[in-house]
Design a protein around this motif. Structure first.
Motif, PDB file in Angstrom:
ATOM      1  N   GLN A  30       6.245  -0.818 -17.456  1.00 33.16           N
ATOM      2  CA  GLN A  30       6.327  -0.606 -18.418  1.00 33.16           C
ATOM      3  C   GLN A  30       6.478  -2.530 -19.082  1.00 33.16           C
ATOM      4  OE1 GLN A  30       5.726   1.059 -20.415  1.00 33.16           O
ATOM      5  NE2 GLN A  30       7.165   3.064 -20.370  1.00 33.16           N
ATOM      6  N   ALA A  31       6.968  -3.320 -18.725  1.00 37.38           N
ATOM      7  CA  ALA A  31       7.296  -4.682 -18.675  1.00 37.38           C
ATOM      8  C   ALA A  31       5.822  -5.259 -18.585  1.00 37.38           C
ATOM      9  CB  ALA A  31       8.330  -5.541 -18.512  1.00 37.38           C
ATOM     10  N   GLY A  32       5.423  -4.851 -17.717  1.00 33.08           N
ATOM     11  CA  GLY A  32       3.477  -5.653 -17.574  1.00 33.08           C
ATOM     12  C   GLY A  32       3.598  -6.339 -16.542  1.00 33.08           C
ATOM     13  N   GLU A  33       5.126  -6.466 -15.122  1.00 30.83           N
ATOM     14  CA  GLU A  33       5.541  -7.528 -14.507  1.00 30.83           C
ATOM     15  C   GLU A  33       4.536  -7.655 -13.591  1.00 30.83           C
ATOM     16  OE1 GLU A  33       9.021  -7.131 -14.265  1.00 30.83           O
ATOM     17  OE2 GLU A  33       9.663  -8.354 -16.461  1.00 30.83           O
ATOM     18  N   CYS A  34       3.621  -5.830 -13.180  1.00 26.03           N
ATOM     19  CA  CYS A  34       3.170  -5.757 -11.916  1.00 26.03           C
ATOM     20  C   CYS A  34       1.819  -6.137 -11.801  1.00 26.03           C
ATOM     21  CB  CYS A  34       3.911  -4.156 -11.364  1.00 26.03           C
ATOM     22  SG  CYS A  34       4.753  -3.399 -11.597  1.00 26.03           S
ATOM     23  N   GLY A  35       1.093  -6.006 -13.100  1.00 26.28           N
ATOM     24  CA  GLY A  35      -0.179  -6.325 -12.599  1.00 26.28           C
ATOM     25  C   GLY A  35      -1.053  -5.435 -12.603  1.00 26.28           C
ATOM     26  N   GLY A  36      -2.187  -5.546 -11.993  1.00 21.95           N
ATOM     27  CA  GLY A  36      -2.863  -4.850 -11.220  1.00 21.95           C
ATOM     28  C   GLY A  36      -3.284  -3.332 -12.312  1.00 21.95           C
ATOM     29  N   TYR A  37      -3.411  -2.277 -11.919  1.00 16.67           N
ATOM     30  CA  TYR A  37      -3.595  -1.035 -12.451  1.00 16.67           C
ATOM     31  C   TYR A  37      -3.091  -0.748 -13.602  1.00 16.67           C
ATOM     32  CZ  TYR A  37      -5.725   4.356 -12.895  1.00 16.67           C
ATOM     33  OH  TYR A  37      -6.269   4.545 -13.510  1.00 16.67           O
ATOM     34  N   THR A  38      -2.156  -0.463 -13.406  1.00 13.07           N
ATOM     35  CA  THR A  38      -1.573  -0.221 -14.694  1.00 13.07           C
ATOM     36  C   THR A  38      -1.211  -1.242 -16.249  1.00 13.07           C
ATOM     37  OG1 THR A  38       0.672  -0.820 -14.143  1.00 13.07           O
ATOM     38  CG2 THR A  38       0.020   1.842 -13.784  1.00 13.07           C
ATOM     39  N   LEU A  39      -1.549  -2.128 -15.418  1.00 15.12           N
ATOM     40  CA  LEU A  39      -1.294  -3.373 -16.792  1.00 15.12           C
ATOM     41  C   LEU A  39      -1.607  -3.159 -17.388  1.00 15.12           C
ATOM     42  CD1 LEU A  39       0.373  -6.475 -17.447  1.00 15.12           C
ATOM     43  CD2 LEU A  39      -2.205  -6.951 -16.229  1.00 15.12           C
ATOM     44  N   SER A  40      -3.065  -2.475 -17.894  1.00 20.02           N
ATOM     45  CA  SER A  40      -4.144  -2.326 -18.420  1.00 20.02           C
ATOM     46  C   SER A  40      -4.067  -0.992 -18.991  1.00 20.02           C
ATOM     47  CB  SER A  40      -5.609  -2.777 -18.366  1.00 20.02           C
ATOM     48  OG  SER A  40      -6.207  -2.233 -16.689  1.00 20.02           O
ATOM     49  N   ARG A  41      -2.658  -0.214 -18.800  1.00 22.40           N
ATOM     50  CA  ARG A  41      -2.860   1.147 -19.208  1.00 22.40           C
ATOM     51  C   ARG A  41      -1.885   1.907 -19.529  1.00 22.40           C
ATOM     52  NH1 ARG A  41      -6.422   0.138 -15.730  1.00 22.40           N
ATOM     53  NH2 ARG A  41      -8.276   1.658 -15.520  1.00 22.40           N
ATOM     54  N   LEU A  42      -1.246   0.259 -20.165  1.00 22.07           N
ATOM     55  CA  LEU A  42      -0.217   0.896 -21.220  1.00 22.07           C
ATOM     56  C   LEU A  42       0.330   1.227 -22.488  1.00 22.07           C
ATOM     57  CD1 LEU A  42       2.209  -2.789 -20.095  1.00 22.07           C
ATOM     58  CD2 LEU A  42       2.226  -0.881 -19.089  1.00 22.07           C
ATOM     59  N   PRO A  43       1.092   2.309 -22.231  1.00 17.77           N
ATOM     60  CA  PRO A  43       2.542   2.140 -21.740  1.00 17.77           C
ATOM     61  C   PRO A  43       2.697   2.929 -20.011  1.00 17.77           C
ATOM     62  CG  PRO A  43       2.503   3.972 -23.917  1.00 17.77           C
ATOM     63  CD  PRO A  43       1.751   3.217 -23.718  1.00 17.77           C
ATOM     64  N   VAL A  44       3.401   3.666 -19.936  1.00 15.84           N
ATOM     65  CA  VAL A  44       3.182   4.628 -18.621  1.00 15.84           C
ATOM     66  C   VAL A  44       4.356   5.088 -18.424  1.00 15.84           C
ATOM     67  CG1 VAL A  44       1.981   3.068 -17.364  1.00 15.84           C
ATOM     68  CG2 VAL A  44       4.290   2.440 -17.264  1.00 15.84           C
ATOM     69  N   GLU A  45       4.580   6.351 -18.066  1.00  8.02           N
ATOM     70  CA  GLU A  45       5.555   6.759 -18.015  1.00  8.02           C
ATOM     71  C   GLU A  45       5.864   7.632 -16.503  1.00  8.02           C
ATOM     72  OE1 GLU A  45       7.107  11.494 -20.146  1.00  8.02           O
ATOM     73  OE2 GLU A  45       4.912  10.572 -20.128  1.00  8.02           O
ATOM     74  N   CYS A  46       6.606   7.702 -16.364  1.00 11.73           N
ATOM     75  CA  CYS A  46       7.380   8.931 -15.000  1.00 11.73           C
ATOM     76  C   CYS A  46       7.548   9.693 -15.033  1.00 11.73           C
ATOM     77  CB  CYS A  46       8.647   7.211 -14.031  1.00 11.73           C
ATOM     78  SG  CYS A  46       8.787   8.219 -12.702  1.00 11.73           S
ATOM     79  N   ILE A  47       6.490  10.687 -14.312  1.00  9.26           N
ATOM     80  CA  ILE A  47       6.671  11.862 -15.038  1.00  9.26           C
ATOM     81  C   ILE A  47       6.626  12.776 -12.871  1.00  9.26           C
ATOM     82  CG2 ILE A  47       4.924  12.189 -16.440  1.00  9.26           C
ATOM     83  CD1 ILE A  47       2.679  12.662 -14.115  1.00  9.26           C
ATOM     84  N   TRP A  48       6.811  11.643 -12.223  1.00 12.74           N
ATOM     85  CA  TRP A  48       7.034  12.787 -10.288  1.00 12.74           C
ATOM     86  C   TRP A  48       8.042  11.750 -10.293  1.00 12.74           C
ATOM     87  CZ3 TRP A  48       5.520  11.962  -5.637  1.00 12.74           C
ATOM     88  CH2 TRP A  48       6.474  13.537  -4.703  1.00 12.74           C
ATOM     89  N   SER A  49       8.295  12.210  -9.568  1.00 15.96           N
ATOM     90  CA  SER A  49       8.963  11.235  -8.070  1.00 15.96           C
ATOM     91  C   SER A  49      10.122  12.019  -7.040  1.00 15.96           C
ATOM     92  CB  SER A  49      10.220  10.116  -8.649  1.00 15.96           C
ATOM     93  OG  SER A  49      11.493  10.775  -9.144  1.00 15.96           O
ATOM     94  N   GLN A  50       9.672  11.255  -5.988  1.00 10.41           N
ATOM     95  CA  GLN A  50      11.218  11.828  -4.764  1.00 10.41           C
ATOM     96  C   GLN A  50      11.304  11.144  -3.818  1.00 10.41           C
ATOM     97  OE1 GLN A  50       8.594  14.712  -2.707  1.00 10.41           O
ATOM     98  NE2 GLN A  50       9.518  15.117  -1.074  1.00 10.41           N
ATOM     99  N   ALA A  51      12.587  11.723  -3.622  1.00  9.21           N
ATOM    100  CA  ALA A  51      13.313  10.074  -3.122  1.00  9.21           C
ATOM    101  C   ALA A  51      12.647  11.043  -1.416  1.00  9.21           C
ATOM    102  CB  ALA A  51      14.914  10.639  -3.019  1.00  9.21           C
ATOM    103  N   THR A  52      12.834   9.566   0.143  1.00  9.60           N
ATOM    104  CA  THR A  52      12.450   9.723   1.248  1.00  9.60           C
ATOM    105  C   THR A  52      13.561   8.911   1.819  1.00  9.60           C
ATOM    106  OG1 THR A  52      11.095   7.408   1.182  1.00  9.60           O
ATOM    107  CG2 THR A  52      10.286  10.249   0.776  1.00  9.60           C
ATOM    108  N   SER A  53      13.696   8.755   3.174  1.00  4.17           N
ATOM    109  CA  SER A  53      14.691   8.221   3.959  1.00  4.17           C
ATOM    110  C   SER A  53      14.349   7.026   4.188  1.00  4.17           C
ATOM    111  CB  SER A  53      15.062   9.292   5.030  1.00  4.17           C
ATOM    112  OG  SER A  53      15.528  10.348   4.349  1.00  4.17           O
ATOM    113  N   THR A  54      13.067   6.660   4.605  1.00  3.35           N
ATOM    114  CA  THR A  54      11.999   5.369   4.966  1.00  3.35           C
ATOM    115  C   THR A  54      11.676   4.958   4.036  1.00  3.35           C
ATOM    116  OG1 THR A  54      11.249   6.158   6.060  1.00  3.35           O
ATOM    117  CG2 THR A  54      13.153   5.833   7.843  1.00  3.35           C
ATOM    118  N   ARG A  55      11.021   3.815   4.171  1.00  5.05           N
ATOM    119  CA  ARG A  55       9.843   3.144   3.715  1.00  5.05           C
ATOM    120  C   ARG A  55       8.728   3.904   4.250  1.00  5.05           C
ATOM    121  NH1 ARG A  55       9.199  -0.823   0.755  1.00  5.05           N
ATOM    122  NH2 ARG A  55      11.337  -2.050   0.859  1.00  5.05           N
ATOM    123  N   GLU A  56       8.361   4.448   5.583  1.00  2.00           N
ATOM    124  CA  GLU A  56       7.352   4.857   6.037  1.00  2.00           C
ATOM    125  C   GLU A  56       7.255   6.208   5.414  1.00  2.00           C
ATOM    126  OE1 GLU A  56      10.216   3.410   7.718  1.00  2.00           O
ATOM    127  OE2 GLU A  56       8.718   0.981   8.492  1.00  2.00           O
TER     128      GLU A  56
END
Length: 103
Positions: A30-56
């Motif tokens: 939201q703050a534009g700190e990630c650069g890349g794809y979302t930077l030029s497409r702000l604002p963004v909204e989290c519409i889905w998330s899922q927890a996992t046990s590991t980074r992999e």
């Protein structure tokens, strides 16, 4: 705990990512700190998330989602697993010919 997430960007497109701190990562987007794809497409909204046990697991889910069609992503976000399954089967019946090969 790790998370895989989907953001809806201001232009209606979707961005999929993974993180170990969902709230912080969304705030960074939201703050534009990630650069890349979302930077030029702000604002963004989290519409889905899922927890996992590991980074992999989170990275694997991210890659799988990124390879999915928009319709399949939207069915997944609705929790319509029958439609997700149907769309997955239809993709395997009609493989991509983007390489130029038709055999």
């Amino acid at each position: 705990m790790f998370w895989v997430y989907i953001l809806r960007c201001a232009d209606g497109s979707y961005y999929t990512g993974h993180t170990d701190n969902l709230e912080k990562r969304i705030a960074q987007h939201q703050a534009g700190e990630c650069g890349g794809y979302t930077l030029s497409r702000l604002p963004v909204e989290c519409i889905w998330s899922q927890a996992t046990s590991t980074r992999e697991e989170a990275l694997s889910a991210e890659r799988q989602i990124k390879g999915s069609s928009r319709k399949k992503k939207e069915a997944m976000m609705r929790g319509d697993w029958a439609e997700v399954s149907r769309l997955a089967k239809s993709q395997s019946v009609h493989p991509s010919t983007s390489s130029g090969r038709t055999d």
